[in-house]
Design a protein around this motif. Sequence first.
Motif, PDB file in Angstrom:
ATOM      1  N   UNK A  90      12.084   1.773  11.070  1.00  0.00           N
ATOM      2  CA  UNK A  90      11.996   0.637  11.089  1.00  0.00           C
ATOM      3  C   UNK A  90      11.484   0.070   9.412  1.00  0.00           C
ATOM      4  N   UNK A  91      11.498   0.779   8.748  1.00  0.00           N
ATOM      5  CA  UNK A  91      11.586   1.002   7.572  1.00  0.00           C
ATOM      6  C   UNK A  91      13.895  -0.366   6.979  1.00  0.00           C
ATOM      7  N   UNK A  92      14.345   1.047   7.610  1.00  0.00           N
ATOM      8  CA  UNK A  92      15.756   0.609   8.031  1.00  0.00           C
ATOM      9  C   UNK A  92      15.510   0.023   8.319  1.00  0.00           C
ATOM     10  N   UNK A  93      15.509  -0.901   9.354  1.00  0.00           N
ATOM     11  CA  UNK A  93      15.051  -2.205   9.960  1.00  0.00           C
ATOM     12  C   UNK A  93      15.095  -3.371   9.095  1.00  0.00           C
ATOM     13  N   UNK A  94      13.969  -2.941   8.334  1.00  0.00           N
ATOM     14  CA  UNK A  94      13.434  -4.038   7.721  1.00  0.00           C
ATOM     15  C   UNK A  94      14.030  -4.387   6.265  1.00  0.00           C
ATOM     16  N   UNK A  95      15.040  -3.576   5.878  1.00  0.00           N
ATOM     17  CA  UNK A  95      15.824  -3.392   4.642  1.00  0.00           C
ATOM     18  C   UNK A  95      17.669  -4.236   5.537  1.00  0.00           C
ATOM     19  N   UNK A  96      17.975  -3.747   6.666  1.00  0.00           N
ATOM     20  CA  UNK A  96      19.135  -4.528   7.169  1.00  0.00           C
ATOM     21  C   UNK A  96      18.583  -5.747   7.209  1.00  0.00           C
ATOM     22  N   UNK A  97      17.463  -6.332   7.876  1.00  0.00           N
ATOM     23  CA  UNK A  97      16.979  -7.619   7.353  1.00  0.00           C
ATOM     24  C   UNK A  97      17.085  -8.335   6.640  1.00  0.00           C
ATOM     25  N   UNK A  98      17.266  -7.881   5.528  1.00  0.00           N
ATOM     26  CA  UNK A  98      17.496  -8.586   4.614  1.00  0.00           C
ATOM     27  C   UNK A  98      16.321  -7.997   3.762  1.00  0.00           C
ATOM     28  N   UNK A  99      15.025  -7.460   3.704  1.00  0.00           N
ATOM     29  CA  UNK A  99      14.158  -7.279   3.481  1.00  0.00           C
ATOM     30  C   UNK A  99      14.087  -6.016   2.019  1.00  0.00           C
ATOM     31  N   UNK A 100      12.910  -5.960   0.846  1.00  0.00           N
ATOM     32  CA  UNK A 100      13.075  -5.311   0.250  1.00  0.00           C
ATOM     33  C   UNK A 100      11.619  -4.563   0.096  1.00  0.00           C
ATOM     34  N   UNK A 101      12.023  -3.562  -0.766  1.00  0.00           N
ATOM     35  CA  UNK A 101      10.242  -2.714  -0.891  1.00  0.00           C
ATOM     36  C   UNK A 101       9.770  -3.278  -2.496  1.00  0.00           C
ATOM     37  N   UNK A 102       8.584  -3.023  -2.139  1.00  0.00           N
ATOM     38  CA  UNK A 102       7.984  -2.998  -3.982  1.00  0.00           C
ATOM     39  C   UNK A 102       7.281  -2.022  -3.681  1.00  0.00           C
ATOM     40  N   UNK A 103       6.307  -1.024  -5.322  1.00  0.00           N
ATOM     41  CA  UNK A 103       5.528   0.295  -5.165  1.00  0.00           C
ATOM     42  C   UNK A 103       4.380  -0.233  -5.871  1.00  0.00           C
ATOM     43  N   UNK A 104       4.489  -1.158  -6.355  1.00  0.00           N
ATOM     44  CA  UNK A 104       3.422  -1.686  -6.504  1.00  0.00           C
ATOM     45  C   UNK A 104       2.724  -2.881  -6.647  1.00  0.00           C
ATOM     46  N   UNK A 105       2.192  -3.411  -6.658  1.00  0.00           N
ATOM     47  CA  UNK A 105       1.349  -4.628  -6.511  1.00  0.00           C
ATOM     48  C   UNK A 105       2.185  -5.455  -7.860  1.00  0.00           C
ATOM     49  N   UNK A 106       2.507  -6.322  -7.084  1.00  0.00           N
ATOM     50  CA  UNK A 106       2.854  -7.748  -8.854  1.00  0.00           C
ATOM     51  C   UNK A 106       1.872  -8.462  -8.771  1.00  0.00           C
ATOM     52  N   UNK A 107       1.854  -8.049 -10.775  1.00  0.00           N
ATOM     53  CA  UNK A 107       0.010  -8.572 -11.319  1.00  0.00           C
ATOM     54  C   UNK A 107       0.740 -10.670 -10.566  1.00  0.00           C
ATOM     55  N   UNK A 108      -0.893 -10.550 -10.752  1.00  0.00           N
ATOM     56  CA  UNK A 108      -0.674 -12.516 -10.068  1.00  0.00           C
ATOM     57  C   UNK A 108      -1.158 -12.759  -8.502  1.00  0.00           C
ATOM     58  N   UNK A 109      -0.049 -11.680  -8.146  1.00  0.00           N
ATOM     59  CA  UNK A 109       0.433 -12.444  -6.967  1.00  0.00           C
ATOM     60  C   UNK A 109      -1.007 -11.418  -6.112  1.00  0.00           C
ATOM     61  N   UNK A 110      -1.032 -13.023  -4.967  1.00  0.00           N
ATOM     62  CA  UNK A 110      -2.578 -13.449  -4.024  1.00  0.00           C
ATOM     63  C   UNK A 110      -1.926 -13.865  -3.215  1.00  0.00           C
ATOM     64  N   UNK A 111      -1.221 -13.207  -1.941  1.00  0.00           N
ATOM     65  CA  UNK A 111      -0.623 -13.778  -0.815  1.00  0.00           C
ATOM     66  C   UNK A 111      -1.880 -14.564  -0.052  1.00  0.00           C
ATOM     67  N   UNK A 112      -0.501 -15.504   1.336  1.00  0.00           N
ATOM     68  CA  UNK A 112      -1.606 -15.862   2.309  1.00  0.00           C
ATOM     69  C   UNK A 112      -2.583 -15.117   2.938  1.00  0.00           C
ATOM     70  N   UNK A 113      -1.590 -14.587   3.314  1.00  0.00           N
ATOM     71  CA  UNK A 113      -1.539 -13.157   4.508  1.00  0.00           C
ATOM     72  C   UNK A 113      -1.654 -11.874   4.426  1.00  0.00           C
ATOM     73  N   UNK A 114      -2.415 -10.810   4.497  1.00  0.00           N
ATOM     74  CA  UNK A 114      -2.883  -9.818   3.732  1.00  0.00           C
ATOM     75  C   UNK A 114      -2.776  -9.375   4.782  1.00  0.00           C
ATOM     76  N   UNK A 115      -1.916  -8.301   5.513  1.00  0.00           N
ATOM     77  CA  UNK A 115      -1.256  -6.874   7.165  1.00  0.00           C
ATOM     78  C   UNK A 115      -1.681  -6.040   6.663  1.00  0.00           C
TER      79      UNK A 115
END
Length: 211
Positions: A90-115
């Motif tokens: 699943x991780x490889x598929x996410x990267x292949x779809x153009x996604x990236x991952x982060x190891x820590x939260x981005x300061x000030x980031x408040x998303x519209x939805x958390x999964x």
Amino acid sequence: MLSYPVAAIRHAERLALEQGRALMPLAGAAAARFAAQRFPSGTHVLALAGPGNNGGDAMEAAARLRDQGFDVRVLLPAGPSKLPADAARAYAGWLAAGGTVQAALTEGEIPGLVMDGLFGIGLNRPLGAEWQALVDTVNGWRAPVLALDVPSGIDADTGAALGRPIRARWTLSFIAPARGVALPGPGRDAAGELHVDTLGVTMPPASDGIL
């Protein structure tokens, strides 16, 4: 709504896998469908991916939501090196779809939805300090949370709180709901609205489901 012990859900899962069913893509598709029915394309979604298969479910969902025009970020605090085989795919598929991952939260980031795909039904010990800090931050946002299987920080069998759990607006159980989110107690309180997607898997008759 019938609920089941974790061992019974795991048994049904093993039987389905032995029959050649690929359950993680189905779970990811179900989670993405659930989110897309409630939020418009373009919504900022933060997928919390833990070190096990619950994280794989979240990354499968993330890839599908990204394809539908959602602004999706994946947080993978433990990194990809120890992911089990299905979650690694699943991780490889996410990267292949153009996604990236982060190891820590981005300061000030408040998303519209958390999964919440941190731990699912596999957690059986208190949250470690770093995981607890992450959960506390997410709860502090008061953003809507979709928990996959079980809110992180809840014992899926007993419903006991293993620390301060994620406070979900919805919990989407795969195959069947675990007792810990269906019976009165901290797990039920943390789960919010309960929803189920069976992924086409039928619980065996002797699975000891209770209301």
